[in-house]
Scaffold this motif. Structure first.
Motif, PDB file in Angstrom:
ATOM      1  N   GLN A 123     -18.856  24.429  96.119  1.00 23.24           N
ATOM      2  CA  GLN A 123     -20.159  24.391  96.925  1.00 23.24           C
ATOM      3  C   GLN A 123     -19.989  23.955  98.833  1.00 23.24           C
ATOM      4  O   GLN A 123     -21.082  23.559  99.738  1.00 23.24           O
ATOM      5  CB  GLN A 123     -21.425  22.918  96.966  1.00 23.24           C
ATOM      6  N   GLY A 124     -18.776  24.043  99.885  1.00 27.41           N
ATOM      7  CA  GLY A 124     -18.074  23.401 100.508  1.00 27.41           C
ATOM      8  C   GLY A 124     -18.910  24.389 101.604  1.00 27.41           C
ATOM      9  O   GLY A 124     -19.587  23.943 102.567  1.00 27.41           O
ATOM     10  N   GLY A 125     -19.146  25.324 101.776  1.00 25.00           N
ATOM     11  CA  GLY A 125     -19.914  26.150 102.432  1.00 25.00           C
ATOM     12  C   GLY A 125     -19.636  26.837 103.146  1.00 25.00           C
ATOM     13  O   GLY A 125     -20.045  27.532 104.419  1.00 25.00           O
ATOM     14  N   LYS A 130     -22.366  28.554 107.212  1.00 25.50           N
ATOM     15  CA  LYS A 130     -22.000  27.652 108.045  1.00 25.50           C
ATOM     16  C   LYS A 130     -20.632  28.206 108.850  1.00 25.50           C
ATOM     17  O   LYS A 130     -19.520  28.456 107.910  1.00 25.50           O
ATOM     18  CB  LYS A 130     -21.154  26.599 107.171  1.00 25.50           C
ATOM     19  N   LYS A 131     -20.967  29.530 109.919  1.00 17.53           N
ATOM     20  CA  LYS A 131     -19.959  29.928 110.394  1.00 17.53           C
ATOM     21  C   LYS A 131     -19.107  29.518 110.888  1.00 17.53           C
ATOM     22  O   LYS A 131     -20.056  27.812 111.336  1.00 17.53           O
ATOM     23  CB  LYS A 131     -20.491  31.036 111.072  1.00 17.53           C
ATOM     24  N   PRO A 132     -17.262  29.662 111.280  1.00 18.29           N
ATOM     25  CA  PRO A 132     -17.439  28.326 112.284  1.00 18.29           C
ATOM     26  C   PRO A 132     -17.815  28.237 113.892  1.00 18.29           C
ATOM     27  O   PRO A 132     -18.506  28.175 114.319  1.00 18.29           O
ATOM     28  CB  PRO A 132     -15.459  29.251 112.911  1.00 18.29           C
ATOM     29  N   ASN A 133     -17.468  26.896 113.902  1.00 19.13           N
ATOM     30  CA  ASN A 133     -17.736  26.249 115.332  1.00 19.13           C
ATOM     31  C   ASN A 133     -16.843  26.920 116.626  1.00 19.13           C
ATOM     32  O   ASN A 133     -16.065  26.822 116.339  1.00 19.13           O
ATOM     33  CB  ASN A 133     -17.981  25.436 115.241  1.00 19.13           C
ATOM     34  N   GLY A 154       0.485  30.772 113.876  1.00 17.51           N
ATOM     35  CA  GLY A 154      -1.168  31.596 114.195  1.00 17.51           C
ATOM     36  C   GLY A 154      -1.060  31.119 112.980  1.00 17.51           C
ATOM     37  O   GLY A 154      -1.890  32.084 111.505  1.00 17.51           O
ATOM     38  N   GLU A 155      -2.142  29.899 113.088  1.00 23.35           N
ATOM     39  CA  GLU A 155      -2.776  29.959 111.217  1.00 23.35           C
ATOM     40  C   GLU A 155      -4.038  30.787 111.184  1.00 23.35           C
ATOM     41  O   GLU A 155      -5.480  30.631 111.610  1.00 23.35           O
ATOM     42  CB  GLU A 155      -4.012  28.056 112.284  1.00 23.35           C
ATOM     43  N   PRO A 156      -4.347  31.113 109.504  1.00 28.38           N
ATOM     44  CA  PRO A 156      -5.071  31.965 109.576  1.00 28.38           C
ATOM     45  C   PRO A 156      -6.485  32.236 109.403  1.00 28.38           C
ATOM     46  O   PRO A 156      -7.386  32.420 109.147  1.00 28.38           O
ATOM     47  CB  PRO A 156      -4.493  32.918 108.355  1.00 28.38           C
ATOM     48  N   ASN A 157      -6.543  29.843 109.187  1.00 21.26           N
ATOM     49  CA  ASN A 157      -7.824  30.102 108.810  1.00 21.26           C
ATOM     50  C   ASN A 157      -9.023  30.022 109.159  1.00 21.26           C
ATOM     51  O   ASN A 157     -10.366  29.751 108.513  1.00 21.26           O
ATOM     52  CB  ASN A 157      -7.700  28.412 107.813  1.00 21.26           C
ATOM     53  N   GLY A 158      -9.017  30.264 110.214  1.00 20.90           N
ATOM     54  CA  GLY A 158     -10.757  30.576 110.847  1.00 20.90           C
ATOM     55  C   GLY A 158     -11.400  29.530 111.660  1.00 20.90           C
ATOM     56  O   GLY A 158     -12.547  29.578 111.456  1.00 20.90           O
ATOM     57  N   GLY A 159     -10.822  28.162 111.764  1.00 25.74           N
ATOM     58  CA  GLY A 159     -11.535  27.280 112.861  1.00 25.74           C
ATOM     59  C   GLY A 159     -11.587  26.831 113.700  1.00 25.74           C
ATOM     60  O   GLY A 159     -11.569  28.292 114.126  1.00 25.74           O
ATOM     61  N   ASP A 217     -18.316  34.773  99.706  1.00 21.48           N
ATOM     62  CA  ASP A 217     -19.190  35.883 100.747  1.00 21.48           C
ATOM     63  C   ASP A 217     -19.130  35.932 102.051  1.00 21.48           C
ATOM     64  O   ASP A 217     -19.633  36.462 102.661  1.00 21.48           O
ATOM     65  CB  ASP A 217     -20.521  35.768 100.010  1.00 21.48           C
ATOM     66  N   GLY A 218     -18.478  35.307 102.535  1.00 21.80           N
ATOM     67  CA  GLY A 218     -17.892  34.967 104.239  1.00 21.80           C
ATOM     68  C   GLY A 218     -18.340  33.621 104.473  1.00 21.80           C
ATOM     69  O   GLY A 218     -18.656  33.005 105.867  1.00 21.80           O
ATOM     70  N   SER A 219     -18.976  32.485 103.639  1.00 20.99           N
ATOM     71  CA  SER A 219     -20.050  31.270 103.829  1.00 20.99           C
ATOM     72  C   SER A 219     -19.215  30.175 102.044  1.00 20.99           C
ATOM     73  O   SER A 219     -18.428  29.559 102.133  1.00 20.99           O
ATOM     74  CB  SER A 219     -21.097  31.871 103.291  1.00 20.99           C
ATOM     75  N   TYR A 220     -19.566  30.967 101.643  1.00 23.43           N
ATOM     76  CA  TYR A 220     -19.581  30.802  99.499  1.00 23.43           C
ATOM     77  C   TYR A 220     -18.635  31.861  98.604  1.00 23.43           C
ATOM     78  O   TYR A 220     -18.351  32.058  98.996  1.00 23.43           O
ATOM     79  CB  TYR A 220     -20.661  30.061  98.995  1.00 23.43           C
TER      80      TYR A 220
END
Length: 851
Positions: free
Chosen positions: A351-353, A34-37, A155-160, A325-328
């Motif tokens: 389990q968010g992904g 699940k990559k960022p939208n 600057g939010e770091p969360n990457g959404g 791992d970049g996702s989970y």
């Protein structure tokens, strides 16, 4: 009544689906990546998919200058923004910090809403950062020795997908009363700020860097003078930033930092893990760093993404790290030797992904075995059970998606959590939670008004559903539809009928009967395989509430209140990129319902005359169309607005046509070079235009010849939507971070008219030469005898030099300025304003001193 009782079983499923909300559904167990939208970024950068790293900074500076100009050129008026809510629906919180010496004082950072402060232990909150240039907050650092000294990394770091870059670090030495910008302007996002507990002058900052572009302003920065100057302490690459830091309170020369390789290129590819990620340690205060490897995943052979760090204050040899791992989430690791070696703990089962969105882990300051891992859900490790226990209670007060957790300095049972729904407090270490307190940080995408009930406000929000207030109160907003919310249309003939949608066009018709909401399918006839936008346009014919339009890559129309739809256009948008291959805006001309305008994500604008569609894009930029808007009285007059961050050259964002789009005129004028998101036309005077951009709300009183901020008491926040109430004549705006505001348009237009009538008898000319050095001349004309003042101000609105302050007769005058202040000392190079005032006349002009 019977027609509402006989509902298909499908309705029950719909209600259940939206009740449990979009966030819960994201917890599916599949292992899809699940990559960022990238909708928000593509919207702002199409077709280049790149932006000048200074574009946001420059736009903010221009917005600030325009506010200074307005405050100097206008006398105070009654026109002010009124906050309209909600307070009981929160928004994303990125960090929470206690005052270590007075735990009744707490600070919280919001993703796009600034910094909040509580003086009563988290019961009530107030905004303390509204005057600053960036409301996107990454982290808050408090000096443990002098806790009135606060550092805020923007600057939010969360990457959404809806992140906004910050402009560096701010500092306050009076508990948030005043702020100074202290550097790292191009760092874009800050993950952590740490103050050395043994020396308050030493400060460390973890700069994650740009969300989408390679930039060298990443890594660990260190200041030895309280943030006056900064030096880079650790740098890996222009795509690898520092996201978390811990410091040993007993030996502050020992620090650990996590480095995150984050590459987001919507046009060429994205990866949120990489070989250059990992944990680094210093034992000499950042003079040198070494990578820590023993017992940890090897980024050269395994996928290593974002890493969270936490250190036990009472036992600083105990450190935990949270890997993904970049996702989970891939594991929690523990060190008992100050981070030299690590062992893997039991899998937390998160389990968010999309764990790059979180990456936080916390350990109780007085109990090194009490650990919390934050993700879509939050879990606490139970040592006696050797298991991770979910932190949820049966009152459902705790929102999902967790980004922050802080421990009360003296009460070992009290913790405070920040999530996508706001703030929650627990007094039993997470077994039960209190409801979210009042927080003005809701992120709206679209808003809606009720023509027959002007107190009712509606809106679709990020991660907090489609919501409304039926009374106009600030704290009684209620959920209408789950998921991320977007367009909301209220039937003016029956306000108990509401059309609301979730992301990608999930349209539902809501019928309210005796206080009960019935959810009806509203998409019969729409091809669900058509591409839809994250924010899919759904609008109602202003002359016939049974007629609505819905946009995929073509336009659909219903004439029976969404009972059935049919496509009335061919494909109007074709592109390989799924994010911008659909319609983004539709408008029906109020003066002629046969005229429909539409715009797309790939820069195409169309007109429909009731029979045929015609493209009218010639002369317009190839940028994402955000709004098309027809004049309320004349269907031939239409406005088009565009998103778009500056890539190389300045970008026009607003165009007007007076001939159904045959030709276009750029009316961007003096607006900040920033994406435009919202547009409205005054109902009483069509020469008055309103506009919302990424850096505020603006008005033009002359069809776009020039623009100015609407009032002065609105933070520099992104305005995503605006609507005018046709009977009450107020303008409502939906901001993406500070809720909804309203303003009385009767005061706006009348104030401007009273100013412009005076321009005939007075004149303030542009200084010459300009730019100048060492002197310049200013000419002006006075229409009536009276007291006259001509004063020089700097860009902050501070008085620099009084050139004239005396009674003068009507006539023409000339005065020189020699680039000095009231003390006769030379001033520095920069932008200055000169303000002429006489009786009811005020005018301001800008000049530049260059040395």
């Amino acid at each position: 009544m019977n027609k509402f009782k006989i509902l298909p079983v499908l309705v029950l499923g719909i209600i259940l689906f939206y009740f449990i909300q979009n966030e819960i559904i994201t917890q599916q167990k599949d292992k899809s990546i699940k990559k960022p939208n990238e909708w928000s970024w593509i919207k702002r950068t199409y077709p280049h998919y790149k932006a000048n790293i200074n574009s946001q900074i420059d736009a903010i500076k221009k917005a600030k200058l325009m506010r200074t100009e307005k405050s100097l050129s206008k006398k105070n008026s009654d026109a002010e923004w009124e906050f309209a809510g909600p307070l009981n629906i929160g928004g994303r919180i990125t960090d929470i910090e206690y005052n270590p010496k007075d735990p009744s004082i707490i600070y919280a950072g919001s993703a796009t809403g600034g910094v909040l402060k509580s003086a009563d232990g988290g019961i009530t909150w107030e905004s303390i950062f509204d005057e600053q240039s960036s409301l996107s907050i990454g982290d808050i650092g408090i000096d443990p020795n002098f806790p009135d000294t606060i550092y805020v990394g923007t600057g939010e770091p969360n990457g959404g997908h809806n992140n906004f870059p910050g402009i560096g670090i701010y500092k306050s030495i009076d508990a948030g009363e005043t702020w100074d910008h202290i550097g790292l302007e191009k760092s874009a996002s800050i993950g952590r700020i740490i103050v050395d507990p043994s020396d308050s002058k030493i400060v460390y900052a973890a700069a994650v860097g740009s969300y989408f572009l390679p930039n060298s302003e990443r890594g660990v920065y260190k200041s030895t003078d309280g943030g006056v100057t900064w030096e880079k302490s650790l740098y890996i690459s222009d795509s690898t930033g520092a996201v978390d830091i811990v410091i040993n309170p007993q030996n502050p020369s020992i620090l650990l930092v996590s480095m995150w390789e984050r590459v987001r290129r919507p046009d060429t590819g994205t990866h949120l893990s990489g070989r250059s990620g990992g944990i680094y340690k210093t034992t000499n205060g950042g003079f040198s760093w070494e990578e820590v490897t023993e017992g940890l995943p090897n980024p050269r052979t395994e996928d290593v993404g974002r890493i969270g760090l936490t250190l036990c204050q009472s036992s600083p040899n105990v450190i935990y790290s949270l890997y993904n791992d970049g996702s989970y989430v891939t594991g929690v690791y523990k060190s008992v030797d100050y981070g030299d070696t690590w062992t893997k703990m039991k899998d937390p089962g998160l389990q968010g992904g999309f764990s790059w969105y979180f990456g936080q882990i916390r350990v109780h300051p007085k109990n090194s075995k009490l650990i919390y891992a934050l993700d879509v859900e939050m879990k606490k490790f139970n040592t006696s059970l050797d298991a991770w226990i979910p932190m949820l209670d049966n009152t459902y007060e705790l929102h999902v998606d967790h980004h922050a957790l802080a421990f009360h300095p003296t009460d070992s049972l009290t913790i405070i959590n920040g999530n996508d729904g706001g703030i929650n407090i627990s007094h039993d270490l997470g077994t039960t939670w209190q409801a979210t307190p009042s927080l003005p940080v809701t992120q709206f995408y679209e808003i809606g008004l009720d023509k027959t009930n002007p107190q009712r406000l509606y809106g679709g929000t990020q991660d907090n559903n489609t919501i409304r207030t039926a009374t106009g109160a600030l704290d009684d907003w209620e959920y209408l539809l789950g998921g991320d919310g977007f367009y909301v249309n209220v039937d003016p003939n029956d306000p108990d009928i509401i059309y609301a949608e979730s992301q990608f066009g999930g349209l539902v018709k809501i019928k309210v009967y005796n206080g009960i909401k019935y959810y009806l399918n509203a998409m019969e006839g729409i091809n669900t395989n058509d591409p839809t936008n994250w924010s899919t346009p759904v609008i109602m014919d202003p002359n016939n509430s049974s007629t609505l339009y819905y946009g995929t890559n073509k336009v659909y129309k219903t004439s029976n209140s969404a009972g059935s739809w049919e496509a009335i256009s061919p494909v109007l948008s074709t592109t390989e990129n799924v994010s911008n291959n659909s319609l983004t805006t539709i408008d029906v001309a109020p003066s002629n319902s046969n005229i429909v305008y539409a715009g797309t994500g790939n820069g195409r604008v169309w007109i429909y005359n009731g029979e045929d569609w015609k493209e009218i894009s010639e002369g317009l930029p190839n940028r994402w169309v955000t709004r098309v808007k027809a004049d309320p009285r004349d269907a031939s007059v239409v406005y088009v607005t565009f998103s778009g961050l500056k890539w190389v050259d300045p970008q026009p964002h607003v165009f007007m046509s007076e001939n159904f789009g045959e030709t276009w005129e750029d009316i961007s004028s003096n607006l900040p070079d920033s994406p435009v998101n919202a547009f409205e036309i005054d109902r009483n005077d069509s020469t008055v235009l309103y506009l919302g951009s990424d850096v505020g709300a603006y008005v033009s009183f002359n069809k776009g010849t020039n623009w100015e901020p609407i009032a002065e008491n609105l933070p520099i926040v992104s305005v995503y939507d605006m609507k005018i109430h046709s009977t009450e004549n107020y303008l409502a705006i939906g901001t993406h971070g500070r809720g909804i505001y309203k303003i009385d348009l009767n005061k706006i237009v009348s104030v401007e008219n009273s100013q412009t009538t005076l321009m005939k008898d007075y004149r303030l000319s542009q200084n010459y030469p300009n730019p100048f050095n060492p002197s310049t001349t200013i000419n002006y004309r006075i229409g009536k005898t009276g007291l006259v003042s001509l004063i020089i101000y700097n860009s902050l609105g501070q008085e620099i030099k009084t050139l004239v302050k005396e009674n003068q007769s009507n006539g023409n005058y000339r005065v020189a300025w020699y680039g000095d202040d009231n003390r006769g000392k030379p001033v520095s190079s920069g932008v200055y304003y000169y303000r002429l005032e006489s009786k009811d006349f005020i005018q301001v002009k800008k000049m530049s001193l260059v040395k």
